[in-house]
Structures are given as C-alpha cells and as structure tokens.
Scaffold this active site. Structure first.
Site, PDB file in Angstrom:
ATOM      1  N   ASP A  69       0.825  -1.196   0.000  1.00 34.06           N
ATOM      2  CA  ASP A  69       0.000   0.000   0.000  1.00 34.06           C
ATOM      3  C   ASP A  69       0.868   1.259   0.000  1.00 34.06           C
ATOM      4  OD1 ASP A  69      -2.611   1.361   0.387  1.00 34.06           O
ATOM      5  OD2 ASP A  69      -1.765   1.903   2.335  1.00 34.06           O
ATOM      6  N   GLU A  94       1.654  -0.297  -4.974  1.00 34.14           N
ATOM      7  CA  GLU A  94       0.772   0.794  -5.383  1.00 34.14           C
ATOM      8  C   GLU A  94       1.590   2.082  -5.472  1.00 34.14           C
ATOM      9  OE1 GLU A  94      -3.256   3.142  -3.860  1.00 34.14           O
ATOM     10  OE2 GLU A  94      -1.726   2.482  -2.447  1.00 34.14           O
TER      11      GLU A  94
END
Length: 527
Positions: free
Chosen positions: A222, A258
């Site tokens: 993330d 990401e």
C-alpha cells in the site's frame, strides 16, 4: 521449476450449482494448459463486502473459501485480499495488529484453510501489507505517545517507531496535551512509521515472515510513494530492501506495489527496486489509456492502441506489468464508461485482457456494479442472488448506501444465466488469456499498415517461448471491418479464438482470401 497444469473449463459452477454455460453457447471452452508461474489473472476482494458464511452480516475469510470455485470458473488464478489484519476502521488500512486476522473476518485457522484450498485449485493468494502507517490505536503508537505525555519527549521502546517533531509540519497532527506533533500524511488516525528505524524494519521483516510461513504467496504494498513523501530515491531504496528481505524468506513470492503515479516513466522508476510489479495507473479509470482508446471522439482508435502497446513495451523493459481498470479507491467501470454502453463496458475488459503482465479485476465488475464518489460506496457488497439470501452481506461499510442503480445489470445468479452477460464476457476474456500464454508474457510486434487502411483496427503479435500469436482488434462500436491479412508476413495457420461484445456476433475468416470479418468491438486470435 515452472509447471504446466491442465484444467477443464467446459463446465462452470457459479453459485448454488447454477451453471454459467449452456448447450447453446457460441463461446467454446476446451481443455487448456495453464502455465504455473508469476503471471496470473488476479481478482481483488474486499472481504467485508464479499460473502458472509456465518450470517453475521459481514463477509469473512471462510466466505472467500466458499467462493473459490466461482473465482476459478471465472478464469482467475490469483486473489488479492484487501487488508485482513485487525483494524480499527471498516477498511482495515489502519492496522492495530499485524499478526492476526480481524475478528470480523475470522481466525488465522480460517486463513490457513483458505490458503490450502486455494492452492489445491492452483490459485495464489496475496494480501495487503500496510507499512506506511499503523492505526493510532496500535500499541506501538499508544505507548510512544503515552511516553511523550509522561516525560515530555520521545523515548521508550517505541519512541523512534514514528516521526515526532515539535514543529507543525505539513501532514503532521498534534499530540493532545503536549508540544509534539506526529507525521500522519493520510489521516490523523493513521500515523506514519519511521522506516529509517532498524527496529521498525525488523518488525516488517518479522511480519512478512509470519504471513509467508502461513502459506501466503506474496503482498500488495500500500502507498509506496508515501513511504518517504516526495522522495523517489528513498522510496526505491526502501523497496529494494523489502524485496530482498521478502525473497530471502520465500524466493518465489510475488509483490505488487501501489505507486499511484499518472506517468509510465514515473512508475517505471520504481521497478529499479526489484519489486515484481507496480500497478499501471496510466491504464485505469475513465481518463486512462484503455478507456481513452475507445472514446467516441477518437477517430484513430487503431493508432491509439498501437501507440499504447508500443509505449508499454518500450518503457517497461523490466518486471511484470500490473494493468487494471478500477479498484477500491476509484469509481467502477460502469460509472466511467456509462451504464447505457453495455457493449463498451464489456469491451474495455476485453482490451485489458490483451495487456501484458498480470491483470487485476475488482470484485463486482463482472456484474457491472455501479458506485458513487465515496470510498464506502466503491466497496459495497456484491449481490449473489435476488431470490436467495445465502452469503448476502447486509452490514454495509460505514457510510455506504445502496441505490436502485447499484446492481443495474443484476446479480451473479442473473449474470450466470444470461449468455450475453458481462460476467460471461469476463469469463471468456480470461479463458482466451489463459489459453494463449503469449498475451501476458510475450514481446510485442505492431503492424501499422493495417491501421492505415482501417483506422479502427489494430493488428499486433505476441511472441514467447518460441511461439507467436497474431491479435486483430476492431475498436469501433458501430462498424464491421473486413481486413485482408498477409499470411506470409504474419505466419499463422488459422484463427483459433475470437471474442465479440455480443454473443450473437461472429468473427468469420475466409481462409482462401485471408480476410477476417470483424463485427463491432471484437477480438480475434490467429496462431
């Protein structure tokens, strides 16, 4: 060593033993060999909103296990689970315990069962690894701030786990009753970890080892661009450390990051870390390059696709691409394509399935779910059936609301029964991808001469492992094109597969004249 697994895809068990195929289907499924490597079709799941196995109104890990046949029958052989670790909020991106499954989702034993069953079906499972920040309720943070409140300065076991300062910098929040602030770039409830601290790095290493030892196949990282805000060099350096550490624990684990950057060259910088993949944000959403290719005002769609494929091949010279159209932070495909454009909703998925690397599909897109501009409404429950409440998630994410338009194209059960549904299109697009491993893995050769003659047509090849396929695409939603192929130049034996956006359409090929007739929004493959 890579393995080749033979699976039978002619029959489908979708839901409640409802078959997603019937005797009149025009899309033929045969035995195919699927290459067992890191190249996979991934299905992203927000566990809360997926399938409730115990009737408490919230989706759970056991619910994912129950739906493994459904996922496999759709042609997916990889699953990305959004955060399953204990979290304070519904989304679980504010981690309170890195070593446990959130109580709403089940137990570690449930996770082990999921892994065992998934692996038996040749499905890999990766989980979200959230290490840019923790929850403000995590014991590391509460002990660190309690120390400051008591002694007036950072210290103790966790004093260096976070970024504290007496200056109110951008993205910092104040510790009540003190002169100190802490970095929390996303939200005051999610304090940023100090990734320069060796103890924090040891914690991250231990966390990765814990989940990999449980059988997890890798991680989705993330917010990697926020590890060190606006510092690409330090982000890449840290990712390189993380990649080396993870691969030392499990050599073949798969990691996708990401890096939310709307520039291919910007994303490409992050591949220097050695991480396997980074999401190709330039392809996603209504402004991305896939949707832009088929916009109504684009008069040179073939050229647009050719340019896109060439740029991707040139820029991403290492690693594995991770193309996608939507995810939990974005509006859904139906929103940006338009709910009235039924065939285009399907066709953009068809274009996604032609991209190199690992495709990622967000749960619910296979039934054309509609979202709105809030995160909870982008994460609403999938609807399995109108008439049967088994597995139905009834407790919505905080702030979420279902509208009359959310399930515009029906439930999973409805889609399974409809040969022309979005779901059955997704299924066949994945089948073509699995049946032609060159699509994901091959190098690209583009034949611009065909586009010169037919502006809405693209012809290109993918070559891999000594084999090559030719792909011919009609990007017009209105016109049928007859394209004369140069068999000597392309080197094919015949047409092996095709996919149309309506099940009644056909791609036909005149072998004597080498002319392929392509109805609107269609794809054909020659081998």
């Amino acid at each position: 060593m890579k393995k080749i697994l033979c699976i039978f895809l002619a029959s489908f068990i979708c839901l409640f033993s409802v078959s997603c195929s019937n005797n009149t289907t025009t899309r033929e499924y045969k035995d195919i060999e699927i290459v067992d490597d890191k190249y996979r079709n991934y299905y992203e799941i927000f566990v809360w909103s997926f399938y409730d196995s115990n009737g408490d109104g919230i989706g759970d890990i056991n619910g994912v296990t129950e739906k493994l046949d459904y996922i496999k029958d759709l042609g997916f052989n990889g699953i990305w689970l959004m955060p399953i670790t204990s979290g304070y909020s519904y989304h679980k991106y504010d981690v309170t315990d890195y070593y446990n499954v959130d109580a709403n989702y089940g137990t570690l034993d449930d996770f082990k069962t999921l892994i065992t069953n998934a692996h038996e079906k040749n499905i890999d499972v990766i989980i979200d690894l959230v290490i840019n920040h923790t929850s403000s309720h995590h014991s590391w943070f509460t002990e660190a701030t309690d120390f400051i409140k008591k002694y007036g300065e950072p210290g103790g076991t966790y004093g260096n786990y976070f970024n504290f300062d007496t200056e109110a910098k951008s993205g910092y929040s104040k510790i009540t009753g003190t002169n100190y602030y802490y970095e929390a770039q996303f939200w005051s409830e999610m304090p940023d970890l100090n990734l320069d601290n060796e103890n924090v790095k040891n914690e991250i290493s231990n966390i990765m080892e814990f989940w990999l030892d449980l059988g997890c196949d890798g991680f989705r990282l993330d917010a990697v661009t926020s590890y060190y805000t606006n510092n690409v060099e330090k982000n890449v350096e840290f990712l390189s450390w993380l990649n080396t550490k993870a691969k030392s624990i499990k050599e073949d684990c798969y990691i996708v990051g990401e890096a939310w950057i709307n520039s291919d060259t910007g994303i490409r910088q992050y591949y220097n870390s050695g991480i396997d993949s980074f999401f190709t944000f330039t392809l996603s959403s209504g402004e991305g390059n896939i949707a832009s290719t088929v916009k109504d005002n684009n008069k040179k769609r073939g050229e647009s696709l050719n340019t896109l494929l060439k740029n991707l091949d040139t820029i991403y010279d290492i690693g594995i691409l991770a193309p996608f159209l939507s995810n939990h932070d974005m509006n859904r495909i139906t929103n940006f394509v338009g709910s009235a454009n039924f065939t285009k909703i399907k066709f953009v998925q068809g274009l996604l399935s032609l991209m190199k690397g690992n495709t990622f599909v967000y749960y619910g897109e296979e039934i054309g779910m509609v979202s709105s501009n809030t995160d909870p409404n982008r994460r609403l429950p999938i609807r399995w059936s109108i008439s049967d409440s088994k597995g139905k998630v009834t407790k919505l994410p905080d702030g979420g609301s279902i509208s009359s338009n959310t399930y515009k194209f029906g439930s999973v059960e409805d889609n399974c029964a409809d040969e022309d549904s979005i779901l059955n299109y997704y299924k066949y697009s994945n089948y073509l991808r699995n049946a032609n491993p060159e699509i994901a893995r091959g190098s690209t050769t583009i034949f611009n001469s065909y586009t010169t003659t037919n502006p809405n047509v693209s012809v290109f090849q993918r070559s891999w492992n000594g084999n090559k396929i030719t792909i011919v695409v009609n990007l017009s939603g209105e016109e049928t094109y007859d394209v004369e192929l140069n068999k000597d130049e392309l080197g094919y034996s015949g047409m092996t597969h095709y996919l149309c956006s309506t099940v009644t359409d056909r791609v036909t090929f005149n072998e004597n004249k080498n002319i392929v007739s392509l109805p609107p929004y269609s794809i054909s493959i020659f081998r």
